[in-house]
Enzyme design. Structure first.
Site, PDB file in Angstrom:
ATOM      1  N   HIS A   1     -17.613  -1.651  21.228  1.00 34.77           N
ATOM      2  CA  HIS A   1     -17.423  -3.339  21.523  1.00 34.77           C
ATOM      3  C   HIS A   1     -17.302  -3.372  23.149  1.00 34.77           C
ATOM      4  O   HIS A   1     -16.295  -2.717  23.920  1.00 34.77           O
ATOM      5  CB  HIS A   1     -15.679  -3.640  21.105  1.00 34.77           C
ATOM      6  CG  HIS A   1     -14.972  -4.758  21.497  1.00 34.77           C
ATOM      7  ND1 HIS A   1     -13.950  -5.429  20.603  1.00 34.77           N
ATOM      8  CD2 HIS A   1     -13.587  -5.050  22.565  1.00 34.77           C
ATOM      9  CE1 HIS A   1     -13.465  -6.823  20.443  1.00 34.77           C
ATOM     10  NE2 HIS A   1     -13.288  -6.575  21.948  1.00 34.77           N
TER      11      HIS A   1
ATOM     12  N   HIS B   1      -7.938  -6.069  12.523  1.00 34.50           N
ATOM     13  CA  HIS B   1      -7.145  -5.137  14.310  1.00 34.50           C
ATOM     14  C   HIS B   1      -6.032  -4.977  14.565  1.00 34.50           C
ATOM     15  O   HIS B   1      -5.400  -6.331  14.686  1.00 34.50           O
ATOM     16  CB  HIS B   1      -8.436  -6.124  15.409  1.00 34.50           C
ATOM     17  CG  HIS B   1      -8.379  -5.478  16.084  1.00 34.50           C
ATOM     18  ND1 HIS B   1      -9.382  -4.961  17.055  1.00 34.50           N
ATOM     19  CD2 HIS B   1      -7.094  -5.550  17.793  1.00 34.50           C
ATOM     20  CE1 HIS B   1      -9.174  -4.382  18.282  1.00 34.50           C
ATOM     21  NE2 HIS B   1      -7.860  -4.934  18.753  1.00 34.50           N
TER      22      HIS B   1
ATOM     23  N   ARG C   1      -9.968   2.946  10.929  1.00 32.28           N
ATOM     24  CA  ARG C   1     -11.059   3.510  12.391  1.00 32.28           C
ATOM     25  C   ARG C   1      -9.759   3.067  13.660  1.00 32.28           C
ATOM     26  O   ARG C   1      -8.711   2.811  13.854  1.00 32.28           O
ATOM     27  CB  ARG C   1     -11.783   1.686  13.068  1.00 32.28           C
ATOM     28  CG  ARG C   1     -12.311   2.205  14.559  1.00 32.28           C
ATOM     29  CD  ARG C   1     -12.201   0.984  15.444  1.00 32.28           C
ATOM     30  NE  ARG C   1     -11.508   0.344  15.659  1.00 32.28           N
ATOM     31  CZ  ARG C   1     -11.120  -0.851  16.234  1.00 32.28           C
ATOM     32  NH1 ARG C   1     -11.935  -1.866  16.628  1.00 32.28           N
ATOM     33  NH2 ARG C   1      -9.769  -1.245  16.664  1.00 32.28           N
TER      34      ARG C   1
ATOM     35  N   HIS D   1     -48.676 -20.834  32.198  1.00 31.49           N
ATOM     36  CA  HIS D   1     -47.583 -20.301  30.937  1.00 31.49           C
ATOM     37  C   HIS D   1     -47.908 -21.575  29.169  1.00 31.49           C
ATOM     38  O   HIS D   1     -48.313 -20.758  28.700  1.00 31.49           O
ATOM     39  CB  HIS D   1     -45.858 -20.677  31.151  1.00 31.49           C
ATOM     40  CG  HIS D   1     -45.268 -19.778  31.777  1.00 31.49           C
ATOM     41  ND1 HIS D   1     -44.396 -18.689  31.324  1.00 31.49           N
ATOM     42  CD2 HIS D   1     -45.444 -18.972  33.340  1.00 31.49           C
ATOM     43  CE1 HIS D   1     -43.586 -18.067  31.950  1.00 31.49           C
ATOM     44  NE2 HIS D   1     -44.482 -17.413  33.440  1.00 31.49           N
TER      45      HIS D   1
ATOM     46  N   ARG E   1     -11.290 -12.708  14.697  1.00 32.09           N
ATOM     47  CA  ARG E   1      -9.854 -12.235  16.311  1.00 32.09           C
ATOM     48  C   ARG E   1     -10.619 -12.236  17.045  1.00 32.09           C
ATOM     49  O   ARG E   1      -9.782 -13.117  18.159  1.00 32.09           O
ATOM     50  CB  ARG E   1     -10.737 -10.389  15.260  1.00 32.09           C
ATOM     51  CG  ARG E   1      -9.014  -9.429  15.948  1.00 32.09           C
ATOM     52  CD  ARG E   1      -9.183  -9.473  16.882  1.00 32.09           C
ATOM     53  NE  ARG E   1     -10.347  -8.246  17.646  1.00 32.09           N
ATOM     54  CZ  ARG E   1     -10.068  -7.967  18.641  1.00 32.09           C
ATOM     55  NH1 ARG E   1      -9.333  -8.316  19.625  1.00 32.09           N
ATOM     56  NH2 ARG E   1     -11.205  -7.287  18.797  1.00 32.09           N
ATOM     57  N   GLU E   2     -11.610 -11.469  17.847  1.00 32.46           N
ATOM     58  CA  GLU E   2     -12.637 -11.623  19.575  1.00 32.46           C
ATOM     59  C   GLU E   2     -11.849 -12.854  19.769  1.00 32.46           C
ATOM     60  O   GLU E   2     -12.201 -14.170  20.251  1.00 32.46           O
ATOM     61  CB  GLU E   2     -13.034 -10.649  19.936  1.00 32.46           C
ATOM     62  CG  GLU E   2     -13.319 -10.616  20.950  1.00 32.46           C
ATOM     63  CD  GLU E   2     -12.724  -9.969  21.889  1.00 32.46           C
ATOM     64  OE1 GLU E   2     -12.028  -9.245  22.172  1.00 32.46           O
ATOM     65  OE2 GLU E   2     -12.134 -11.143  23.060  1.00 32.46           O
TER      66      GLU E   2
ATOM     67  N   HIS F   1     -17.106  -6.610  26.553  1.00 32.70           N
ATOM     68  CA  HIS F   1     -17.198  -7.538  27.092  1.00 32.70           C
ATOM     69  C   HIS F   1     -17.993  -8.022  27.886  1.00 32.70           C
ATOM     70  O   HIS F   1     -19.060  -7.247  28.301  1.00 32.70           O
ATOM     71  CB  HIS F   1     -15.733  -7.922  28.104  1.00 32.70           C
ATOM     72  CG  HIS F   1     -14.537  -8.442  26.687  1.00 32.70           C
ATOM     73  ND1 HIS F   1     -14.099  -9.686  26.315  1.00 32.70           N
ATOM     74  CD2 HIS F   1     -13.851  -6.649  25.633  1.00 32.70           C
ATOM     75  CE1 HIS F   1     -12.836  -9.271  25.711  1.00 32.70           C
ATOM     76  NE2 HIS F   1     -12.962  -8.141  24.516  1.00 32.70           N
TER      77      HIS F   1
ATOM     78  N   THR G   1     -13.151  -2.758  27.461  1.00 35.29           N
ATOM     79  CA  THR G   1     -12.118  -4.764  27.508  1.00 35.29           C
ATOM     80  C   THR G   1     -12.045  -5.123  28.955  1.00 35.29           C
ATOM     81  O   THR G   1     -12.628  -6.522  28.489  1.00 35.29           O
ATOM     82  CB  THR G   1     -10.574  -3.678  27.723  1.00 35.29           C
ATOM     83  OG1 THR G   1     -10.875  -2.852  25.843  1.00 35.29           O
ATOM     84  CG2 THR G   1      -9.740  -5.036  26.915  1.00 35.29           C
TER      85      THR G   1
END
Lengths: 384, 384
Positions: free
Chosen positions: A198, A74, A136, A294, A14-15, A200, A171
């Site tokens: 959710h 969604h 939801r 390291h 979806r996203e 971004h 968003t």
């Protein structure tokens, strides 16, 4: 911390489809869904059936695979969208509507009172059609919404007793972890409902915000593979796993971690993207140790400079030697691997030679081995 | 919030060199330093003169450019390393020593009492040699160190009155923002000294942790271009800028923001890396809007779905049209750009055609224009 009990809502289908180069065929969607199911994600979010004919058909196609994961879609907050979602037979419907001044003006033109009335109507409609569907309700652009408006909306929706889960969405990628923590904490305390985050990644906090949400009691986090999504995307699946693993390996031990590299590669290949060099766990140098101090520490005990064990993901570490930052511990280790018994003075001299040559050009592993073999032939001792 | 007063310590020429593919020639170091100076970073950290002959010579070479930024070098906590740093004429010396159980065992073998004594000796030595040099003391692996040990060390060092700045380092990338906030807040309150944060990104919180440090009163943040560093790197310069910009554009208005894309490209080119598709600000789709509702909002007002104005960085946004998630607002906008006067019904039909075709293959901009031109020829109205 309630970090054992969270669920991943994997939204690559979806996203992820909202990333510029992402388009998936039906077969690819099934392959991705199957692999994510084997990895162990609990929920899969798919594009709205209203987006295109294929989007609608593919929800049915993925459902027909009878995977363990729950399939969600969604949709906008309208009866029409909700009806089309229900008609696919999907396990869950994710309703979303914008609540920020920006989205109220430019997306749907409704005020907060109208948003609450519309949501109540659509949620009731869904619940009547489908008493058992996972439902939801989420605001969109929650972190540019007025806090009072958000509370009005969420408290009104919670009071309906219709939804399983409330969603909050960063968003445009502006939230700070402390803000996410506060909002989730409020919703948990006041509603007792499951909470989904959710986020971004425009300002680089999508992983930290997801972790803050879980710390505050959120139960669900949205991810996509490699973080694909609108603009530069959302919380990446691998990044969330890395974050929770470093807090406590047990938080993610139920997932099939060695599948992660295959999942990242599959999506990168389909979308014709390179896995970012800096990617979590699967980036090209995520387990490469370069500077001398390291390398020394990692040779003594990998945990000295590794918070994540590459072996848990089917990966291996690399000690880089042929550069100007190298140290004699790494050089000695390589000599020992070759079965060469060189004294410390010789090894230190070779280290200086490598540093000096590498100031111009990095040495290949073969060139380093040649230096070591040559020194071994020239000194007493030779082969151990 | 004290976020106006921070300084960037740009460490591409130190931490960045520790990324697997990073090696810079003298000319490249000067080019990078000059560009970062034009961008406006306040401090530049360079590899220890003890690392290799070129490393030592290049500190002098960069100093000879007489840039506005202060040049620092990062050395182990020994008199020998400190002396070689001072001898280069560098503006500041950054002293570091490990304080976690892992590093005390596998790096230097000293306990906390010995660390304090050694640090006191080396810091006094530096201050005697060079009363005006900018002097920093940092622990390494601060977030796996015992909190009590950290406080013993920092309070002892602060009491000496020798250093300008205390550093904390999330060396293996495990810290959460809330932990960073607490530690910085303690140090600010108890010592009154400048505080520097250095954070690795193994678990995706390097940017959030840097922002939390600044919120708590830290004065300096370490960055590298594209986040280059050991393993998957540290806080990226562009990511820190994106984070602070979205909190308040004024926090970063003193930097020459339109230089950022050039800086990211330069380092990517030298290190033969692709800029990650998901990179902050300069990623390929950082300002690409795809889904129909996003395109609609951005066409009405870019701020609807943009927390960062690409124009502030000399970049432009893109509205993607030829895909199955497209919307008729984006299609209408394109028709208007072409001077075509199509009615809503026609535009909606074209949108459905695009969605259906794009379910198989994304359409090129030319293919969309052809669809629109064809429709214009077929309908009354034609050219506006």
């Amino acid at each position: 911390m309630p970090l054992h009990n969270f669920h991943i809502i994997e939204s690559t289908l979806r996203e992820g489809e909202q990333f510029s180069t992402a388009t998936f065929t039906t077969a690819q969607k099934i392959e991705i869904a199957t692999l994510l199911d084997q990895f162990g994600v609990e929920m899969l979010e798919m594009t709205s059936p209203c987006a295109s004919p294929r989007s609608e058909a593919d929800i049915r196609a993925v459902l027909a695979e009878n995977l363990n994961l729950r399939v969600l879609t969604h949709v906008r907050c309208t009866r029409e969208d909700a009806q089309r979602a229900i008609d696919t037979g999907v396990h869950g419907v994710d309703i979303v509507i914008g609540t920020s001044p920006q989205l109220m003006t430019h997306s749907h033109g409704k005020d907060i009172r109208q948003i609450i009335d519309l949501a109540a109507d659509v949620l009731s409609f869904v619940r009547e059609q489908s008493p058992d569907i996972i439902l939801r309700f989420s605001t969109e652009d929650s972190f540019r919404s007025s806090e009072a408006d958000l509370m009005r909306v969420y408290l009104a929706i919670a009071d309906l007793g219709l939804v399983n889960r409330l969603g909050i969405a960063d968003t445009v990628g502006v939230a700070m972890p402390s803000q996410v923590w506060r909002l989730v904490n409020q919703l948990v305390r006041m509603t007792g409902l499951d909470i989904e985050f959710h986020g971004h990644n425009d300002s680089g906090c999508a992983i930290a915000n997801a972790a803050a949400a879980l710390e505050a009691g959120a139960t669900h986090v949205d991810t996509t593979v490699l973080g694909l999504g609108e603009r530069n995307g959302i919380t990446p699946l691998g990044g969330l796993i890395a974050r929770l693993y470093t807090l406590n390996r047990d938080y993610v031990s139920r997932y099939n971690l060695p599948l992660l590299p295959q999942i990242d590669r599959l999506i990168a290949d389909i979308c014709q993207l390179d896995i970012p060099f800096s990617n979590y766990i699967t980036g090209s140098s995520a387990f490469t140790h370069k500077a001398g101090i390291h390398a020394k520490g990692v040779l003594a005990d990998p945990e000295t400079y590794e918070a994540i064990n590459p072996g848990d993901f089917g990966l291996t570490r690399e000690i880089s030697i042929g550069h100007h930052l190298t140290g004699w511990n790494a050089v000695r280790n390589r000599a020992q691997s070759l079965g060469l018994n060189l004294d410390d003075q010789t090894l230190r001299a070779i280290t200086q030679t490598i540093k000096q040559q590498a100031d111009d050009n990095a040495l290949t592993p073969q060139e380093i081995d040649d230096l070591l073999m040559e020194a071994s032939l020239q000194t007493a001792g030779g082969l151990a």
